[in-house]
Enzyme design. Structure first.
Site, PDB file in Angstrom:
ATOM      1  N   SER A   1       0.838  -1.188   0.000  1.00 56.58           N
ATOM      2  CA  SER A   1       0.000   0.000   0.000  1.00 56.58           C
ATOM      3  C   SER A   1       0.877   1.244   0.000  1.00 56.58           C
ATOM      4  O   SER A   1       2.097   1.163   0.057  1.00 56.58           O
ATOM      5  CB  SER A   1      -0.923   0.000   1.214  1.00 56.58           C
ATOM      6  OG  SER A   1      -0.162   0.301   2.367  1.00 56.58           O
ATOM      7  N   LYS A   2       0.200   2.377  -0.063  1.00 57.23           N
ATOM      8  CA  LYS A   2       0.869   3.681  -0.126  1.00 57.23           C
ATOM      9  C   LYS A   2       1.980   3.842   0.913  1.00 57.23           C
ATOM     10  O   LYS A   2       2.998   4.457   0.661  1.00 57.23           O
ATOM     11  CB  LYS A   2      -0.159   4.796   0.129  1.00 57.23           C
ATOM     12  CG  LYS A   2      -0.960   5.158  -1.092  1.00 57.23           C
ATOM     13  CD  LYS A   2      -0.452   6.478  -1.667  1.00 57.23           C
ATOM     14  CE  LYS A   2      -1.046   6.770  -3.029  1.00 57.23           C
ATOM     15  NZ  LYS A   2      -0.366   6.095  -4.111  1.00 57.23           N
ATOM     16  N   ARG A   3       1.704   3.290   2.107  1.00 59.20           N
ATOM     17  CA  ARG A   3       2.694   3.531   3.166  1.00 59.20           C
ATOM     18  C   ARG A   3       4.023   2.834   2.877  1.00 59.20           C
ATOM     19  O   ARG A   3       5.019   3.103   3.528  1.00 59.20           O
ATOM     20  CB  ARG A   3       2.126   3.148   4.544  1.00 59.20           C
ATOM     21  CG  ARG A   3       2.025   1.695   4.784  1.00 59.20           C
ATOM     22  CD  ARG A   3       1.201   1.364   6.019  1.00 59.20           C
ATOM     23  NE  ARG A   3       0.783  -0.013   5.945  1.00 59.20           N
ATOM     24  CZ  ARG A   3       1.517  -1.033   6.347  1.00 59.20           C
ATOM     25  NH1 ARG A   3       2.681  -0.830   6.898  1.00 59.20           N
ATOM     26  NH2 ARG A   3       1.068  -2.268   6.201  1.00 59.20           N
TER      27      ARG A   3
END
Ligand code: GLU
Length: 476
Positions: free
Chosen positions: A246-248
């Site tokens: 994911s984005k993180r």
């Protein structure tokens, strides 16, 4: 005669194209190319609440940039409702589907009851056996029916997946699922099967998360009396910590990698090796990928996204690609990095960019890194490394550099050979060695203590700027 291979990539425009989706697209594309087949693009945009039409173009752009061009489409499910209705009517007329008048409230109540009793909330089949009186009553009440598929009450469904192998599903776990909602919208599984049948899809290569939908889809193929395609479910792409990517975890969207200066061939090569292998070969040209790709060699376990490896491949392609092409690819980065205006970036001579590529590409992992030296090569607005001026530009050295400025003023042409000749002659006259001024000179010219060859750098910076910067040496 064998049938022509027809595969599809079917993104839902609810998010950007991420590495996982791009890999699914790539596997489909490679499979089509390998078998001289057809690669179809289809947008699954029936989920009006979650659709974001503004994402269609970036998804198309991602595929174009990766060079995964489609042979047919893009089709849009939202434009195919009449086809779904026609196919649903067929099942209704053949007695393979039935109208369900249960209201959302009734269904929710039943669901809650099942959950309270710790049972899987499956539809109880009430409308499958509706009396004609009840049906007339519901119609009179103005209830709009949904359409459900009649499924066998017991037995098993076996998916022979080209990647996962044999996977068994118990029919007791499934219910008569809805194929058309009461508002006329098809459900996901129904639209997919109607599309896959009408588009003549021979191989369904898609993300693992859809494996659980496959038994429902197989029941639909059965109901239509249509032979099954080959199913191949591609395992997930996970982050290094084995959680969902994911984005993180940093960049995950294809266009983000493009904007950071990853080359499309590097991303394609990386994605191909993400869960697929061919011996221990790491570097593959597009032709080699096509030639060697096969579904059997896709690993059935999840793949781990490793950005360092992607950057390693990118570095490889930066070193191996045509310098002229790379030079042109640098232009947008000159703007994006705030080094030049668009007009200035357009006006940089190609040869200058090619020279930059040649002297800096050994060290750069991305196009952005390759473009960064332009700050001191093409402008006077560049930072000095903290401490470098104090450390290297002592007064004694500054005097030498100012003398060098005068020695270089008359050098003609201002090229590596002539610059080096003049520099050495000047140092000889002063009884100094090159190493005494190399670092100070670099700091005065570039603000940095590392970089490419000194004389190459000087040639690229150009006479005027070199002289001005050397004259100013020590006056920072
Ligand atoms: N639209 C689905 C998705 O984006 C793909 C469905 C399929 O390939 O069958 O996940």
């Amino acid at each position: 005669m064998t049938r022509t291979v027809r595969v599809r990539f079917a993104p839902s425009p609810t998010g950007e194209l991420h590495v996982g989706g791009a890999r699914t697209a790539l596997f489909n594309w490679l499979f089509a190319r390998k078998h001289q087949g057809v690669f179809i693009l289809r947008f699954e945009d029936t989920d009006i609440e979650r659709n974001r039409p503004e994402l269609i173009e970036p998804i198309l752009e991602s595929l174009r940039w990766l060079g995964l061009l489609w042979d047919e489409g893009p089709y849009f499910q939202s434009q195919r409702f009449s086809i779904y209705h026609e196919w649903a009517d067929r099942l209704l007329n053949e007695g393979k589907a039935y109208k369900c008048y249960c209201t959302p409230e009734e269904l929710e109540q039943k669901r809650q009851r099942a959950l309270a009793a710790k049972q899987k909330p499956l539809y109880d089949g009430r409308c499958r056996h509706l009396s004609s009186q009840d049906e007339e009553r519901f119609v009179r009440e103005g209830r709009q029916p949904a359409l459900r598929l009649k499924i066998p009450e017991s037995g098993t469904i076996i998916v022979n997946d080209a990647i996962r192998g044999r996977v068994e599903f118990d029919l007791a776990e499934l219910d008569d699922f809805i194929i058309l909602r009461s508002d006329g919208r098809p459900t996901y599984n129904f639209a997919v099967v109607v599309d896959d049948i009408t588009m003549g899809i021979t191989h369904v290569i898609r993300a693992d998360e859809h494996l659980n939908n496959t038994p429902k889809q197989m029941l639909l193929y059965q109901a239509f009396g249509h032979p099954l395609p080959i199913f191949a479910h591609v395992p997930m792409v996970l982050a290094k910590d084995r959680s969902k990517l994911s984005k993180r975890h940093g960049a995950t969207a294809v266009l983000e990698f493009r904007d950071r200066g990853v080359l499309p061939e590097a991303l394609v090569n990386y994605l191909a090796r993400l869960g697929w292998s061919h011996g221990d070969q790491e570097i593959f040209s597009r032709e080699e990928l096509i030639e060697n790709f096969s579904l059997d060699a896709v690993h059935p376990s999840a793949a781990i996204f490793d950005e360092e490896k992607l950057l390693w491949l990118n570095q490889h392609y930066l070193k191996a690609s045509d310098p002229k092409r790379l030079g042109e690819l640098l232009r947008p980065f000159l703007v994006k990095l705030g080094i030049l205006s668009e007009a200035e970036a357009r006006a940089v001579p190609s040869e200058k960019l090619v020279q930059m590529v040649m002297i800096f590409r050994e060290r750069a992992k991305t196009l952005a890194e390759l473009a960064e030296p332009a700050r001191y090569l093409l402008t006077d607005d560049f930072p000095y490394e903290p401490g470098a001026v104090q450390k290297f530009l002592t007064e004694e050295r500054a005097v030498l550099l100012r003398g060098l400025a005068e020695a270089l003023a008359a050098v003609e042409p201002f090229t590596v050979t002539e610059i080096e000749r003049a520099t050495r002659a000047y140092l000889d006259s002063q009884g100094k060695a090159l190493k005494e001024i190399a670092q100070p000179c670099r700091v005065a010219l570039t603000g940095r203590t590392t970089g490419a060859g000194l004389f190459e750098t000087m040639e690229l910076i150009g006479r005027e700027r070199v002289i001005a910067r050397l004259r100013r040496a020590g006056a920072h």
